[in-house]
Each structure stands twice: as structure tokens, then as C-alpha cells.
Design a protein around this motif. Structure first.
Motif, short mmCIF file in Angstrom:
data_model
loop_
_atom_site.label_atom_id
_atom_site.label_comp_id
_atom_site.label_asym_id
_atom_site.label_seq_id
_atom_site.Cartn_x
_atom_site.Cartn_y
_atom_site.Cartn_z
N ARG A 63 0.83 -1.19 0.00
CA ARG A 63 0.00 0.00 0.00
C ARG A 63 0.86 1.23 0.00
NH1 ARG A 63 -4.21 -1.45 4.58
NH2 ARG A 63 -3.94 0.75 4.88
N LYS A 64 0.33 2.30 -0.54
CA LYS A 64 1.06 3.55 -0.63
C LYS A 64 0.55 4.53 0.41
CE LYS A 64 2.18 3.08 -5.44
NZ LYS A 64 2.95 3.78 -6.40
N LEU A 65 1.40 5.49 0.71
CA LEU A 65 1.03 6.59 1.59
C LEU A 65 -0.10 7.38 0.93
CD1 LEU A 65 1.63 8.57 3.97
CD2 LEU A 65 3.30 9.64 2.46
N GLN A 66 -1.15 7.65 1.70
CA GLN A 66 -2.26 8.45 1.20
C GLN A 66 -2.25 9.80 1.90
OE1 GLN A 66 -6.04 6.34 1.36
NE2 GLN A 66 -4.93 4.40 1.28
N ILE A 67 -2.28 10.86 1.11
CA ILE A 67 -2.24 12.22 1.65
C ILE A 67 -3.51 12.94 1.21
CG2 ILE A 67 -0.98 14.41 1.70
CD1 ILE A 67 1.52 12.77 0.81
N GLY A 68 -4.31 13.34 2.17
CA GLY A 68 -5.52 14.11 1.87
C GLY A 68 -5.43 15.48 2.50
N VAL A 119 11.05 11.27 12.87
CA VAL A 119 9.68 10.76 12.90
C VAL A 119 9.58 9.58 11.94
CG1 VAL A 119 8.61 12.94 13.59
CG2 VAL A 119 8.99 12.46 11.17
N ILE A 120 8.46 8.90 11.93
CA ILE A 120 8.27 7.77 11.01
C ILE A 120 8.33 8.26 9.57
CG2 ILE A 120 7.01 6.34 12.66
CD1 ILE A 120 4.42 7.22 11.29
N LYS A 121 8.69 7.35 8.67
CA LYS A 121 8.85 7.69 7.25
C LYS A 121 7.58 8.29 6.65
CE LYS A 121 12.43 4.33 6.20
NZ LYS A 121 12.80 3.14 5.42
N GLY A 122 6.44 7.82 7.09
CA GLY A 122 5.18 8.33 6.58
C GLY A 122 5.01 9.82 6.84
N TRP A 123 5.51 10.29 7.98
CA TRP A 123 5.48 11.72 8.27
C TRP A 123 6.53 12.46 7.44
CZ3 TRP A 123 4.27 14.60 13.32
CH2 TRP A 123 3.01 14.22 13.80
N GLU A 134 -2.18 24.72 7.13
CA GLU A 134 -2.77 23.62 6.36
C GLU A 134 -3.03 22.41 7.27
OE1 GLU A 134 -1.48 20.70 2.66
OE2 GLU A 134 -0.60 22.70 2.76
N LYS A 135 -4.12 21.69 6.96
CA LYS A 135 -4.44 20.44 7.66
C LYS A 135 -4.46 19.32 6.65
CE LYS A 135 -7.21 22.47 11.36
NZ LYS A 135 -8.50 22.44 12.09
N ARG A 136 -3.90 18.18 7.05
CA ARG A 136 -3.87 16.99 6.20
C ARG A 136 -4.29 15.76 6.98
NH1 ARG A 136 1.73 17.24 2.56
NH2 ARG A 136 1.17 19.16 1.44
N LYS A 137 -4.75 14.79 6.22
CA LYS A 137 -5.00 13.46 6.77
C LYS A 137 -4.04 12.52 6.06
CE LYS A 137 -8.52 9.89 7.37
NZ LYS A 137 -9.95 9.56 7.19
N PHE A 151 -3.30 9.68 10.62
CA PHE A 151 -3.00 10.91 11.36
C PHE A 151 -3.75 12.08 10.75
CE2 PHE A 151 0.78 8.50 12.54
CZ PHE A 151 0.96 8.86 13.86
N GLU A 152 -4.32 12.90 11.61
CA GLU A 152 -4.82 14.21 11.20
C GLU A 152 -3.82 15.19 11.77
OE1 GLU A 152 -8.89 15.09 11.36
OE2 GLU A 152 -9.47 13.06 10.76
#
Length: 164
Positions: A63-68, A119-123, A134-137, A151-152
Motif C-alpha cells: 500500500r502507498k502513503l495516502q495524503i488528503g 519521525v516515522i517515514k510516513g510523516w 494547512e491540515k492533512r489526513k 494521522f490528522e
């Protein structure tokens, strides 16, 4: 030698025959060889199946990182980049929605340097190019976070190190 289930049966030696459940003197070597060959066949088929599953999950299952983006900002003079010190608010949840951490109750932003492994790679990947306010999920797969994490996040402040 006593046979308590079946008398010795003679089987032809062939890699396609099933191994004999008994080992008589006349076919003991043959049956033993067939048993070894049967296990080799089973292990070969099993390894082929496992290779197919690994290949399929290696390309499709990863699965890939999802950025919203949950909140955009109108004015964005600088965007976050590697080496910036970020001040963030966040709430972290497991995939099932269970909250495991948040900076909001203490109203104490989390401060770290982006892209430096703090921090973790996803961050490190998911917070690049972010604007103050800005806010992201982020939905971070286990490959980038140890488990699937949601994470929000809100970027409060960017400290840019002066370039030398």
C-alpha cells in the motif's frame, strides 16, 4: 518385523507413484525414495505457490502513503521541505479508529526536523510541501509506520534554517 496396519505392499518405483505406507525388504529403498520425492514435490509446489503470492503482494499488496488535504490556505509564502523545523498538532489513530496519541489535549505542539529520521517515514514523506495553517489526513501503510496508522495533522509553524 510386525505390521500392525497392512501387510507389506510392493509399489513400482516411480516419481509419480505415492509412497508406500510400509517398507518391506524388497521395496524398502524404493518406497523410501518415493517418500523423499513426494516431499520434494510438495515442497516444490509449495515454494511455487509462495513465490506467486509474494510476487503478487509485492507489487499489488504493497500500500502507498495516502495524503488528503483537509484544509488549504490561501496565502502560502513557504512550503515545508527537508531540514525545516515543523511545529505540528496531530491526532493519531489505528486503522480501526482507536486513538493512540494526540498533541491537542495538552495544547503542546510537536516540534521536529522534517526529513531527518526523527519521525516515522510516513510523516517525513507526507508533510513535504505543506503550508502553515494547512491540515492533512495521512494514511500511513505499515511499511512506513510499523502498522497502518491514520494521522490528522495541522502545520502551525515552519522554521526555515538559513542556507549557508
Amino acid at each position: 518385523m510386525q505390521w500392525w496396519w497392512n501387510p507389506p505392499v510392493t509399489y513400482p518405483c516411480s516419481i509419480f507413484s505415492l509412497p508406500s505406507p510400509t517398507f518391506s525388504r524388497s521395496v524398502g529403498v524404493c518406497a523410501h525414495r518415493n517418500m523423499r520425492l513426494s516431499w520434494v514435490r510438495v515442497l516444490t509446489v509449495l515454494s511455487i505457490c509462495l513465490s506467486a503470492v509474494a510476487t503478487a503482494t509485492g507489487t499489488e499488496g504493497k500500500r502507498k502513503l495516502q495524503i488528503g488535504v483537509k484544509k488549504r490556505v490561501d496565502h502560502c509564502p513557504i512550503k515545508s521541505r527537508k531540514g525545516d523545523v515543523l511545529h505540528m498538532h496531530y491526532t493519531g489513530k489505528l486503522e480501526d479508529g482507536t486513538e493512540f496519541d494526540s498533541s491537542l489535549p495538552q495544547n503542546q505542539p510537536f516540534v521536529f526536523s522534517l526529513g531527518t529520521g526523527q519521525v516515522i517515514k510516513g510523516w517525513d514523506q507526507g508533510l513535504l510541501g505543506m503550508c502553515e495553517g494547512e491540515k492533512r489526513k495521512l494514511v500511513i501503510p505499515s511499511e512506513l509506520g510499523g502498522a497502518t496508522l491514520v494521522f490528522e495533522v495541522e502545520l502551525l509553524k515552519i522554521e526555515r534554517r538559513s542556507e549557508l
